[in-house]
Every structure is written in structure tokens, then in C-alpha cells.
Design an enzyme around this catalytic site. Sequence first.
Site, PDB file in Angstrom:
ATOM      1  N   GLU A 275       0.843  -1.204   0.000  1.00 32.08           N
ATOM      2  CA  GLU A 275       0.000   0.000   0.000  1.00 32.08           C
ATOM      3  C   GLU A 275       0.877   1.253   0.000  1.00 32.08           C
ATOM      4  O   GLU A 275       0.839   2.043   0.947  1.00 32.08           O
ATOM      5  CB  GLU A 275      -0.893   0.008   1.251  1.00 32.08           C
ATOM      6  CG  GLU A 275      -1.758  -1.229   1.418  1.00 32.08           C
ATOM      7  CD  GLU A 275      -2.331  -1.375   2.842  1.00 32.08           C
ATOM      8  OE1 GLU A 275      -1.927  -0.622   3.742  1.00 32.08           O
ATOM      9  OE2 GLU A 275      -3.175  -2.251   3.035  1.00 32.08           O
ATOM     10  N   PRO A 276       1.687   1.462  -1.039  1.00 31.04           N
ATOM     11  CA  PRO A 276       2.565   2.634  -1.037  1.00 31.04           C
ATOM     12  C   PRO A 276       1.783   3.915  -1.285  1.00 31.04           C
ATOM     13  O   PRO A 276       0.861   3.938  -2.097  1.00 31.04           O
ATOM     14  CB  PRO A 276       3.516   2.348  -2.203  1.00 31.04           C
ATOM     15  CG  PRO A 276       2.691   1.538  -3.157  1.00 31.04           C
ATOM     16  CD  PRO A 276       1.792   0.673  -2.285  1.00 31.04           C
ATOM     17  N   GLY A 277       2.127   4.969  -0.577  1.00 34.56           N
ATOM     18  CA  GLY A 277       1.491   6.267  -0.785  1.00 34.56           C
ATOM     19  C   GLY A 277       2.544   7.309  -1.128  1.00 34.56           C
ATOM     20  O   GLY A 277       2.786   7.624  -2.292  1.00 34.56           O
ATOM     21  N   ARG A 278       3.200   7.791  -0.087  1.00 32.86           N
ATOM     22  CA  ARG A 278       4.171   8.873  -0.231  1.00 32.86           C
ATOM     23  C   ARG A 278       5.257   8.585  -1.284  1.00 32.86           C
ATOM     24  O   ARG A 278       5.646   9.466  -2.046  1.00 32.86           O
ATOM     25  CB  ARG A 278       4.856   9.087   1.126  1.00 32.86           C
ATOM     26  CG  ARG A 278       5.758  10.299   1.217  1.00 32.86           C
ATOM     27  CD  ARG A 278       6.541  10.265   2.536  1.00 32.86           C
ATOM     28  NE  ARG A 278       5.702  10.080   3.698  1.00 32.86           N
ATOM     29  CZ  ARG A 278       5.147  11.065   4.403  1.00 32.86           C
ATOM     30  NH1 ARG A 278       5.397  12.308   4.090  1.00 32.86           N
ATOM     31  NH2 ARG A 278       4.391  10.795   5.450  1.00 32.86           N
ATOM     32  N   ARG A 314       2.005  20.012   6.545  1.00 36.22           N
ATOM     33  CA  ARG A 314       3.012  19.129   7.132  1.00 36.22           C
ATOM     34  C   ARG A 314       3.996  19.823   8.067  1.00 36.22           C
ATOM     35  O   ARG A 314       4.297  19.297   9.135  1.00 36.22           O
ATOM     36  CB  ARG A 314       3.746  18.338   6.050  1.00 36.22           C
ATOM     37  CG  ARG A 314       2.815  17.431   5.219  1.00 36.22           C
ATOM     38  CD  ARG A 314       3.557  16.499   4.293  1.00 36.22           C
ATOM     39  NE  ARG A 314       4.400  15.586   5.026  1.00 36.22           N
ATOM     40  CZ  ARG A 314       5.704  15.708   5.192  1.00 36.22           C
ATOM     41  NH1 ARG A 314       6.363  16.678   4.609  1.00 36.22           N
ATOM     42  NH2 ARG A 314       6.362  14.840   5.916  1.00 36.22           N
ATOM     43  N   TYR A 318       3.795  18.181  11.617  1.00 36.62           N
ATOM     44  CA  TYR A 318       4.845  17.190  11.912  1.00 36.62           C
ATOM     45  C   TYR A 318       6.246  17.793  11.934  1.00 36.62           C
ATOM     46  O   TYR A 318       7.226  17.053  11.815  1.00 36.62           O
ATOM     47  CB  TYR A 318       4.882  16.077  10.844  1.00 36.62           C
ATOM     48  CG  TYR A 318       3.575  15.494  10.402  1.00 36.62           C
ATOM     49  CD1 TYR A 318       2.616  15.070  11.317  1.00 36.62           C
ATOM     50  CD2 TYR A 318       3.321  15.304   9.040  1.00 36.62           C
ATOM     51  CE1 TYR A 318       1.424  14.505  10.882  1.00 36.62           C
ATOM     52  CE2 TYR A 318       2.132  14.739   8.604  1.00 36.62           C
ATOM     53  CZ  TYR A 318       1.192  14.340   9.529  1.00 36.62           C
ATOM     54  OH  TYR A 318       0.024  13.772   9.096  1.00 36.62           O
ATOM     55  N   CYS A 343      -3.000  33.636  11.146  1.00 41.40           N
ATOM     56  CA  CYS A 343      -2.773  34.185  12.479  1.00 41.40           C
ATOM     57  C   CYS A 343      -2.540  33.086  13.497  1.00 41.40           C
ATOM     58  O   CYS A 343      -3.356  32.861  14.394  1.00 41.40           O
ATOM     59  CB  CYS A 343      -3.928  35.095  12.853  1.00 41.40           C
ATOM     60  SG  CYS A 343      -3.923  36.524  11.772  1.00 41.40           S
TER      61      CYS A 343
HETATM   62  C1  LIG Z   1      -1.236   5.979   5.245  1.00 40.83           C
HETATM   63  C2  LIG Z   1      -1.271   4.519   4.994  1.00 40.83           C
HETATM   64  C3  LIG Z   1      -0.484   3.953   3.987  1.00 40.83           C
HETATM   65  C4  LIG Z   1       0.484   4.753   3.149  1.00 40.83           C
HETATM   66  O1  LIG Z   1       1.536   5.301   3.885  1.00 40.83           O
HETATM   67  P1  LIG Z   1       2.716   6.024   3.088  1.00 40.83           P
HETATM   68  O2  LIG Z   1       3.655   6.402   4.155  1.00 40.83           O
HETATM   69  O3  LIG Z   1       2.137   7.193   2.386  1.00 40.83           O
HETATM   70  O4  LIG Z   1       3.297   5.028   2.148  1.00 40.83           O
HETATM   71  C5  LIG Z   1      -0.602   2.595   3.743  1.00 40.83           C
HETATM   72  N1  LIG Z   1      -1.448   1.833   4.462  1.00 40.83           N
HETATM   73  C6  LIG Z   1      -2.216   2.328   5.447  1.00 40.83           C
HETATM   74  C7  LIG Z   1      -3.114   1.440   6.198  1.00 40.83           C
HETATM   75  C8  LIG Z   1      -2.145   3.684   5.751  1.00 40.83           C
HETATM   76  O5  LIG Z   1      -2.897   4.176   6.744  1.00 40.83           O
END
Ligand SMILES: *Cc1c(COP(=O)(O)O)cnc(C)c1O
Length: 419
Positions: A275-278, A314, A318, A343
Site C-alpha cells: 500500500e505505497p502512498g508517499r 506538514r 509534523y 494568524c
Molecule cells: C497511510 C497509509 C499507507 C500509506 O503510507 P505512506 O507512508 O504514504 O506510504 C498505507 N497503508 C495504510 C493502512 C495507511 O494508513
Amino acid sequence: MDHFSYRDGVLHAEDVPLTAIAEAVGTPAYVYSRATLVRHAKVFREALAAVGPIHLAYAMKANPNIAVLRVLAHEGYGADIVSGGELDRALAAGIPASDVVFSGVGKSAAELAHALDAGIGQFNLESEEEGVELAAIAAARGQRAICALRVNPDVDALTHAKISTGKAENKFGVAYDRAGAIYAKLAALGGLEMRGLAVHIGSQITDLAPSRQAFTRMGELLEAIRSEGLTVSHMDLGGGLGVPYQPGEQLPGPADYAAMIAEVAAGWDTTMMFEPGRVITGNAGVMVTRVIRVKQGVSAPFVVIDAAMNDLARPSLYDAWHDFVALTPSGERMTAHIVGPICETSDTFAMGREIDAMEAGNLAAFRTAGAYGATMANTYNSRSLVPEVMVDGDKWAVVADRIEPSTILAAEHVPDWLE
Ligand SMILES: *Cc1c(COP(=O)(O)O)cnc(C)c1O
């Protein structure tokens, strides 16, 4: 590697000068590079293909823009969703329901039913209670929901506390020690087809040791569950791989990640899900902004820009670091604080940073803003919702309009008993 680079002294996205987009669309605005998205999607897939049969579900919370999803759908990515709204977006972008994985601790009964009706590929159950509820909903419809059980491996991902998800005290998944018993109980319910285990320990992971430890624990659990005669055909290892935010930063990449997994998962004999995102979208986007004015400060000048914490959250959320560069650098440098108009003192992008020299009216960009950027934007201080643009070679298009404060205002109402 990304497709944002200087040509003739002007920062370009692929073949388009970012100055041209800023003039046409206004600022602040996000700009994505299609070529970079495609490249990252291919690099990740090619690296992970070495570990066996794989299924890739892009974690769309990182950047759910429908054009971004369409690009990734063309690359064969499914979607990891965390709400019914994300499901509708994924389907609208052309991602097949069967390639959708539903994560999240708070799926409502309505969302579970909606996802069942849509025929999604897998529910990642985050509790026994959720499994029991889904089983009842599915059974009432004469269906069996395909499920994995998300396990909390109690491992510290060594990332920022607010994006760490795999420690025992975090809200995600079921406790490691109870996971085997819960899996067996859920597998016995008529409405569920339990087929796998899932884990996701956090985001912006820059050290592979915690992931190795978590996956090793998952392998032990896999073996224990199989020894009870139960089926585990899918292992979902989540997302979380980090990206470089600082120029020249060297981090483990998809190939290192894949090599570690190949070692840990040797002999698992399962479909491997990710499940890659970033790592897909982070470096595929920048946020363009204009300097409103440079204000004298005590220790250094304040470069006040027209982007704020509502556009790119961000740094305020963070303490995140985003590289800040001039679109047409003069070669001069300065040390400054970079702040937005909101503000709140938390509306600060950087303090005492050495940057390209800036003066009022100059255009600049925050790099590596393609993930957890526009998607977290809001309208705090009655500001616009920031627009998004996609570039493809020498073409570009607005892929999300700027939502003006007047549109938000039009959705608010004064009840007649206040007249
Ligand atoms: C946010 C999330 C991801 C993706 O995380 P990245 O750091 O963006 O790769 C994958 N799986 C689950 C369950 C998440 O909550």
C-alpha cells in the site's frame, strides 16, 4: 528522481516553466508531474515484483486527486482506501473495485455496506468488533466479505510520533498476542472469508530495521495460524517507505525494501500486497507560492508568502522540512524565516533557513509536496482551497479548481430564528 528541473534559469515541471502556470492559475497552487508519477509507480512495481506475486494498492490518502488516481490506474495500481468517500473517488477514477483494499479503524456500518455492494477486493479489519459487524452485514446480504486482519506488531517505526502506527499503544490493528485467536474466531463466521494478515507500522520510514522486525513477527504469526489448519494466502505489508525531503539525502529505496522483504518472506508462499502512498506521489509534486513581502525581523527577515499552513500542513503538523526554492533564482542567498499569512505562530514553514534571496513579488516553490499536501488543505482563516495542476510533457491542465471563500460562504446559512 523527479522531473522538476531548472532550464534557462527557470524551474520547470517537465517541459513547462512553473512561472507560466503561476501566472495563469495564480498562487498558491500545487503542480504535479505525470512523468514522475509514472516513473515512481514503475520503479516500485519492478522492485517488488522480485518478491513473488504482488498486488499494489496505492494509499490514496497521500494524494486522492482524480487525475493522479487515473495515472496510477493506468499503471495497474489498485487503491488502499480509508473512507467511503475515497471508495467513490477510486471508482470514479477507473480503479476496479476488486483492486480496492479498505483500511481504517472507524469504518461505519454504512461504509462497510457500501463497500460490500461495490464489490471491493479486501477489507483490512482493524478489530474483532469490526469483523463481527461486517460478518453480520455480509451474511444478511448472502455475501462473504474477503478480509485480512490488521495486526499491531508493537514495533517502533522510528519516524515522527504522529505518523507512527505500529506501537502497542497506537489505535491501529489488533494486539499481536491476540491476533491468532481473533483470526480463528473471525474465520469461523459465515459472512467472512479470512484470507490474510495486514500490517502498516508508520509513514516516512527511513530505516528498514523496524519494518524487518515487524514483518518477521508477521511471518511467525502466519506460521502459527497455518499450524491451526487455517488458510493465509495473502500478506499485506502496508506502505510507509520514506522519500528524501532534503537535497542529497540518501535513503533506502524500493530496491532495498524489496531485498529485505525477499529475505524475510522467503517461504511464505502468499500473494504479497503493498500500500505505497508517499513514495509514489511525494516527489511528483511541488507547491508554487508568491512572496507577499519581506518583513524585517530581529534575528532574520521574515519572508511572508501567500501559501500558509492551511495549504501545506506538514510543517505545522509534523515539523516537516520542505525544500524552498526560487522559480528564477538570482544566485544570491539569504537567511530568513519563511511564514504564511495565517494568524498562528504554527504557520511557519522554516526558521533561520538559508534560501535563495527573495523579495516581494518573487515566485518560489516548496518541493516534495505531492503527498499529504493538497489533500490536507483546508480553508482556515477563510482562505481559498488551493488548486492543483498536472503537467504532461509540454501540456498542462488544472486538475482541481481553486475553491473560493465565496463558495464556502454560500454553503453556510443563518437560520430564520436568528433574523
Ligand atoms: C497511510 C497509509 C499507507 C500509506 O503510507 P505512506 O507512508 O504514504 O506510504 C498505507 N497503508 C495504510 C493502512 C495507511 O494508513
